[in-house]
Write a protein that holds these residues in place. Sequence first.
Motif, short mmCIF file in Angstrom:
data_model
loop_
_atom_site.label_atom_id
_atom_site.label_comp_id
_atom_site.label_asym_id
_atom_site.label_seq_id
_atom_site.Cartn_x
_atom_site.Cartn_y
_atom_site.Cartn_z
N LEU A 400 0.83 -1.20 0.00
CA LEU A 400 0.00 0.00 0.00
C LEU A 400 0.87 1.26 0.00
O LEU A 400 0.60 2.22 -0.74
CB LEU A 400 -0.92 0.00 1.22
N ALA A 401 1.93 1.24 0.80
CA ALA A 401 2.82 2.41 0.86
C ALA A 401 3.47 2.67 -0.50
O ALA A 401 3.56 3.83 -0.94
CB ALA A 401 3.89 2.19 1.92
N PRO A 427 -4.34 -5.21 6.79
CA PRO A 427 -3.79 -4.55 7.98
C PRO A 427 -4.60 -3.31 8.33
O PRO A 427 -5.28 -2.72 7.46
CB PRO A 427 -2.37 -4.18 7.54
N PRO A 428 -4.56 -2.86 9.59
CA PRO A 428 -5.36 -1.70 10.02
C PRO A 428 -5.10 -0.45 9.21
O PRO A 428 -6.00 0.40 9.07
CB PRO A 428 -4.94 -1.52 11.48
N VAL A 429 -3.88 -0.28 8.66
CA VAL A 429 -3.57 0.93 7.92
C VAL A 429 -4.46 1.07 6.68
O VAL A 429 -4.67 2.19 6.19
CB VAL A 429 -2.07 0.94 7.52
N PHE A 430 -5.02 -0.02 6.20
CA PHE A 430 -5.90 0.05 5.04
C PHE A 430 -7.11 0.94 5.34
O PHE A 430 -7.50 1.78 4.53
CB PHE A 430 -6.37 -1.35 4.63
N ILE A 431 -7.72 0.72 6.50
CA ILE A 431 -8.96 1.43 6.79
C ILE A 431 -8.67 2.90 7.13
O ILE A 431 -9.45 3.80 6.75
CB ILE A 431 -9.75 0.74 7.93
N LEU A 602 1.23 -4.54 15.97
CA LEU A 602 1.18 -4.82 17.40
C LEU A 602 0.69 -3.63 18.21
O LEU A 602 -0.14 -3.77 19.11
CB LEU A 602 2.57 -5.25 17.90
N ALA A 603 1.22 -2.42 17.92
CA ALA A 603 0.86 -1.24 18.70
C ALA A 603 -0.64 -0.98 18.65
O ALA A 603 -1.28 -0.70 19.68
CB ALA A 603 1.64 -0.03 18.21
N GLU A 604 -1.22 -1.07 17.45
CA GLU A 604 -2.65 -0.82 17.31
C GLU A 604 -3.47 -1.86 18.07
O GLU A 604 -4.47 -1.53 18.71
CB GLU A 604 -3.04 -0.82 15.83
#
Length: 611
Positions: A400-401, A427-431, A602-604
Motif C-alpha cells: 500500500l505504501a 492490515p489496520p492501515v488500510f482502513i 502490534l501497537a494498534e
Amino acid sequence: MKKIYILLFFTVVSNLFSQNGKIYLKNAKFKIGAENTYVYEPSKELTVPKGAVATILDSFSDEIQYKNLVQKGKKYEFTTKVADSARTIFVIITEAQKIVDSNEKKGYIVYLRTQNETELSKSLLGGIIAQNYANYRFQLNKNQKPESKIATYDSLYAKYPDLKKDKTYMSYLYLKNMATPGQNKDIGVAFANVCLQKNTESDLVLATQVYELNNMSDEKEKLEKEILAKYPSGSLAKTKFIGRFYNHKDKTEEYVLKSIDTCKTKYKDSSKETLSSFYSSLLYTYLEEKNMEKIKSIEPYVYNADYSYNNFAWGLSGGDLTMPVQQIDFATNLSKRSLDLLEEKKNKGFYPDYQGLYNMYADTYALLLYKQGKFNEAFEYQNNVKNAGGLDTGGKERYLAMMQKVKSKEEVRNYIENEINSNKSCPPVFISTLKQIYIVQNLPLDQFEKLKDKFDKLAQEEKAKKIIDQFGSKTPTDFVLKNMDGKEVKLSDYKGKVVVLDFWATWCGPCKASFPKMQELVTKYKEKEVTFLFINTFENKKEDEVFKNVTNYITEKKYTFNVVFDSKNEVATTYKVEGIPTRVLIGKNGDILFSDHSNTSLAELIDEQLK
C-alpha cells in the motif's frame, strides 16, 4: 525361478505404489554405469505439453536431473545416466515450474535392479527411501503420517525379514520413535547388536545412534570412545571435529580456512555436502565485513547462498517501512543477488520452492528499493508478489505504501475497497488510509462506515479462525521459564494484563532486525498494563553457552527485554511456532488474539486492549 521373482516384484509394487500412468525401463536389463532409456506412458486423460520434461531423482544422488521427452506415438522416451549405486529412480513430469504428472502426488518409481530376490528386496527398500526423500524435494505427499510410512516398511519387512539388518533400518527406527516414543528399545537394541557383530566403523556408528535414540548414554559414550581409538580419522572423529567447529566462539577467516584444510587432509573429505557448513560460516564473516568480492568467491561452495543473502539483507533493511536501513547500497545489491541466484535455479528446471522463495526475496528487495526512493521499481517487485498471492499482513502494508507513491488516490481507493469486498484480511492501515481518501475526495462517509464495519467484522473473524486453526483453542497454555536473572517467570502470573510473547534466537537475522522496533514498544508501554516476554528458543547449543550469548547480546544492545529461556523448545512446540520471529498477543481477558511473524500492527492491537 526368474519368472517367480518377476511375479513377486509386480505383486509388491502394486501393493506399495499404485500408478495411473507408467514409467519403466525400455530394455529389460538395467545397464550399470551407462545411459538407460525409459518409457513414459501417460494416462489416457492427460495431455502432455510439448515443453514437458522428466524430472528425476535417483536413490543415491542429491542432484535433480531434467531430461527431454521424445514422443514415440502415444508414448514418450527419455534417456539418463544415474549413480552406479542407485537402485531406483523417482520421476515426475514437469513443464517449467508446473507439475504436469505427479501420479497423484506419489510420483513414479522405477526399480532398477530386480535380477534376483536379494537385489529386488533392496530395490524395493530403496523405493521407500526414495519416496520419502522425493516427497521433500518435490513437495509431494506432505501430509503422510509416520504411521503410514511405518506400515509401508512393515509390509516389506514381512516379505524380506533380512532387510532389518540393512543400514537403512535406522530410518525405520527413527520413524517408530516419532510415532511411539520410548516404546521401541527392544528392536533398537537388537539392531545395535547386529551392527556390533558387523564391526565396521559405519555399523558401529549406527549402534551409537540407536543408543542415543533410546537414551542409553553410558553405552553410547563407551562405544564412541572405542570407535575414536580405532578410527582416529574416521567418520565419527570427523563428526566430532565438525561439532567442535560449530561450538567455537570466534570463527575468524583464518580459523575457518584452517578447519577446511583439516577436513580435506586429515578426514579426506572434500565434498560440498561437508565443506558447505564451513563455507557458510565463512560467508557470514564476509557478509559482516560487507566484502562482496569475497562473498561471491565462495558462492559455489555454499548450499542456498541466496537464502543467506536474503536473510542478511532483510536484517539490514530494518524489517518494516519506518525503521532505518543499514548500508543501504550493500543491502540492496545483496538482495538483488539473492534474486539472481534464485532465477538461475529456476532456469535449470522445475524448482518447487521457487515461488515461495521469490515472494520472500522480492519483498525484501522491494522494501530496500523503496527506501532508496526507487518507488516505481519497488512497486513492480511488490506487485509481482501480490499477483502470486504472496503478501502477508506486513507485505500488504508495504504494498500500500509503495502504491501510494506511484498510483492515483482513485486507484489506491479501488484497491483497498476491492480487498475488503473480496473478504480478504487487511492490515489496520488500510482502513485509516481509506478514510483519509474519502475525506480528501469528499466522498460519502456513510459509505466508508459500511466498509469499515465489514473490515472490522472480517478482521475479527480472520483473527478468531487463525487462532483456532493454529492453537485449537483461544486459551493460552501456561508455562514456567527462567529469565536472565535466574528467576522463574510464569505466564499465568500476568493474568489481566496484555502479554506479548516474542519467540526468537540469536542466529535469527530477522528476529534481531525487529528488535529496535520491539524496544520502542517495550518503552512505550513500560508504565501500562502490558508485559513483553522474549522467549529465546531453537538455539541447539548448550544451555550455559546460550545463556552467555543471549546475555551478552541483550546487554551490548542495551535492550530492556525480559528474556526467558525455552531451552528444550517445549514452549515453542506448544505454541506451534514453525518459524521465527513469531509474536503471540494475549489479551486482558486471557485469550490469544494474534499470532504472526510481523510486528507492524502490534501497537494498534495493544492500544485496542488498553481502551
